[in-house]
Design a protein around this motif. Structure first.
Motif, PDB file in Angstrom:
ATOM      1  N   LEU A 233     -15.880  99.659 -10.755  1.00  0.00           N
ATOM      2  CA  LEU A 233     -17.134  99.251 -10.466  1.00  0.00           C
ATOM      3  C   LEU A 233     -18.065  99.665 -11.570  1.00  0.00           C
ATOM      4  N   LYS A 234     -17.866 100.022 -12.871  1.00  0.00           N
ATOM      5  CA  LYS A 234     -18.623 100.681 -13.792  1.00  0.00           C
ATOM      6  C   LYS A 234     -19.774  99.615 -14.006  1.00  0.00           C
ATOM      7  N   ASP A 235     -19.642  98.263 -13.849  1.00  0.00           N
ATOM      8  CA  ASP A 235     -20.697  97.584 -14.229  1.00  0.00           C
ATOM      9  C   ASP A 235     -21.672  97.180 -12.981  1.00  0.00           C
ATOM     10  N   GLU A 236     -21.330  97.820 -11.932  1.00  0.00           N
ATOM     11  CA  GLU A 236     -22.120  97.653 -10.641  1.00  0.00           C
ATOM     12  C   GLU A 236     -23.006  98.796 -10.544  1.00  0.00           C
ATOM     13  N   ASN A 237     -24.230  98.908  -9.716  1.00  0.00           N
ATOM     14  CA  ASN A 237     -25.218  99.874  -9.750  1.00  0.00           C
ATOM     15  C   ASN A 237     -24.958 100.372  -8.118  1.00  0.00           C
ATOM     16  N   PRO A 238     -24.638 101.869  -8.085  1.00  0.00           N
ATOM     17  CA  PRO A 238     -24.401 102.299  -6.601  1.00  0.00           C
ATOM     18  C   PRO A 238     -25.768 102.537  -5.854  1.00  0.00           C
ATOM     19  N   CYS A 239     -26.935 102.290  -6.517  1.00  0.00           N
ATOM     20  CA  CYS A 239     -28.022 102.577  -6.091  1.00  0.00           C
ATOM     21  C   CYS A 239     -28.407 101.331  -4.920  1.00  0.00           C
ATOM     22  N   LEU A 240     -27.706 100.418  -5.017  1.00  0.00           N
ATOM     23  CA  LEU A 240     -27.709  99.129  -4.078  1.00  0.00           C
ATOM     24  C   LEU A 240     -26.985  99.550  -2.840  1.00  0.00           C
ATOM     25  N   LYS A 241     -25.899 100.184  -3.007  1.00  0.00           N
ATOM     26  CA  LYS A 241     -25.220 100.846  -1.914  1.00  0.00           C
ATOM     27  C   LYS A 241     -25.804 101.867  -1.167  1.00  0.00           C
ATOM     28  N   TYR A 242     -25.863 102.909  -2.005  1.00  0.00           N
ATOM     29  CA  TYR A 242     -26.430 104.187  -1.598  1.00  0.00           C
ATOM     30  C   TYR A 242     -27.988 104.267  -1.806  1.00  0.00           C
ATOM     31  N   LYS A 243     -28.689 103.984  -0.758  1.00  0.00           N
ATOM     32  CA  LYS A 243     -30.129 104.045  -0.854  1.00  0.00           C
ATOM     33  C   LYS A 243     -30.642 105.298  -1.184  1.00  0.00           C
ATOM     34  N   HIS A 244     -30.252 106.284  -1.002  1.00  0.00           N
ATOM     35  CA  HIS A 244     -30.766 107.538  -1.117  1.00  0.00           C
ATOM     36  C   HIS A 244     -30.492 108.140  -2.854  1.00  0.00           C
ATOM     37  N   ILE A 245     -29.899 107.010  -3.610  1.00  0.00           N
ATOM     38  CA  ILE A 245     -29.731 107.380  -5.040  1.00  0.00           C
ATOM     39  C   ILE A 245     -30.964 106.501  -5.799  1.00  0.00           C
ATOM     40  N   ASP A 246     -31.604 107.104  -6.385  1.00  0.00           N
ATOM     41  CA  ASP A 246     -32.651 106.322  -7.186  1.00  0.00           C
ATOM     42  C   ASP A 246     -32.388 105.988  -8.690  1.00  0.00           C
ATOM     43  N   GLU A 247     -32.908 105.130  -9.133  1.00  0.00           N
ATOM     44  CA  GLU A 247     -32.305 104.424 -10.542  1.00  0.00           C
ATOM     45  C   GLU A 247     -32.448 105.619 -11.442  1.00  0.00           C
ATOM     46  N   LYS A 248     -33.464 106.526 -11.608  1.00  0.00           N
ATOM     47  CA  LYS A 248     -33.618 107.590 -12.408  1.00  0.00           C
ATOM     48  C   LYS A 248     -32.390 108.677 -12.275  1.00  0.00           C
ATOM     49  N   THR A 249     -32.111 108.915 -10.829  1.00  0.00           N
ATOM     50  CA  THR A 249     -31.085 109.967 -10.804  1.00  0.00           C
ATOM     51  C   THR A 249     -29.793 109.478 -10.915  1.00  0.00           C
ATOM     52  N   TRP A 250     -29.410 108.079 -10.883  1.00  0.00           N
ATOM     53  CA  TRP A 250     -28.210 107.327 -11.040  1.00  0.00           C
ATOM     54  C   TRP A 250     -28.156 107.531 -12.781  1.00  0.00           C
ATOM     55  N   ARG A 251     -29.204 107.222 -13.258  1.00  0.00           N
ATOM     56  CA  ARG A 251     -28.996 107.108 -15.008  1.00  0.00           C
ATOM     57  C   ARG A 251     -28.814 108.356 -15.395  1.00  0.00           C
ATOM     58  N   LEU A 252     -29.325 109.429 -14.914  1.00  0.00           N
ATOM     59  CA  LEU A 252     -28.854 111.037 -15.497  1.00  0.00           C
ATOM     60  C   LEU A 252     -27.631 111.492 -15.037  1.00  0.00           C
ATOM     61  N   PHE A 253     -27.326 111.062 -13.722  1.00  0.00           N
ATOM     62  CA  PHE A 253     -25.942 111.257 -13.495  1.00  0.00           C
ATOM     63  C   PHE A 253     -24.901 110.883 -14.153  1.00  0.00           C
ATOM     64  N   LYS A 254     -25.023 109.544 -14.492  1.00  0.00           N
ATOM     65  CA  LYS A 254     -24.105 108.612 -15.389  1.00  0.00           C
ATOM     66  C   LYS A 254     -24.228 109.251 -16.599  1.00  0.00           C
ATOM     67  N   GLU A 255     -25.297 109.430 -17.392  1.00  0.00           N
ATOM     68  CA  GLU A 255     -25.121 109.928 -18.688  1.00  0.00           C
ATOM     69  C   GLU A 255     -24.589 111.373 -18.616  1.00  0.00           C
ATOM     70  N   SER A 256     -24.925 112.224 -17.741  1.00  0.00           N
ATOM     71  CA  SER A 256     -24.160 113.592 -17.431  1.00  0.00           C
ATOM     72  C   SER A 256     -22.719 113.342 -17.565  1.00  0.00           C
ATOM     73  N   ARG A 257     -22.102 112.446 -17.014  1.00  0.00           N
ATOM     74  CA  ARG A 257     -20.667 112.331 -16.760  1.00  0.00           C
ATOM     75  C   ARG A 257     -20.062 111.326 -18.009  1.00  0.00           C
TER      76      ARG A 257
END
Length: 76
Positions: A41-65
């Protein structure tokens, strides 16, 4: 993500509840990493499924990983 939870003032119960919350959160982060950062699912955005994750948080999490230092620490 923030939540207010009232935990009874009983030490063994508090420890058990907090440990369970920590475990569930680590499992959730691991699942996000294995599926949405490195998995099928790496080409998908989990923010669409998990409404409590915003775009900025997801971007920072992904970069950290994807950070080499994190990857090395996971192998050792």
């Amino acid at each position: 993500m923030q939540a207010n939870i009232e935990i009874p003032d009983v030490e063994p119960l508090q420890s058990k509840i907090i440990s369970n919350i920590e475990l569930k959160f680590r499992t959730f982060k691991s699942r996000l990493t294995s599926r949405y950062v490195f998995g099928d699912l790496k080409d998908e955005n989990p923010c669409l499924k998990y409404k409590h994750i915003d775009e900025k948080t997801w971007r920072l999490f992904k970069e950290s990983r994807q950070n080499e230092a994190w990857m090395v620490s996971e192998v050792t």
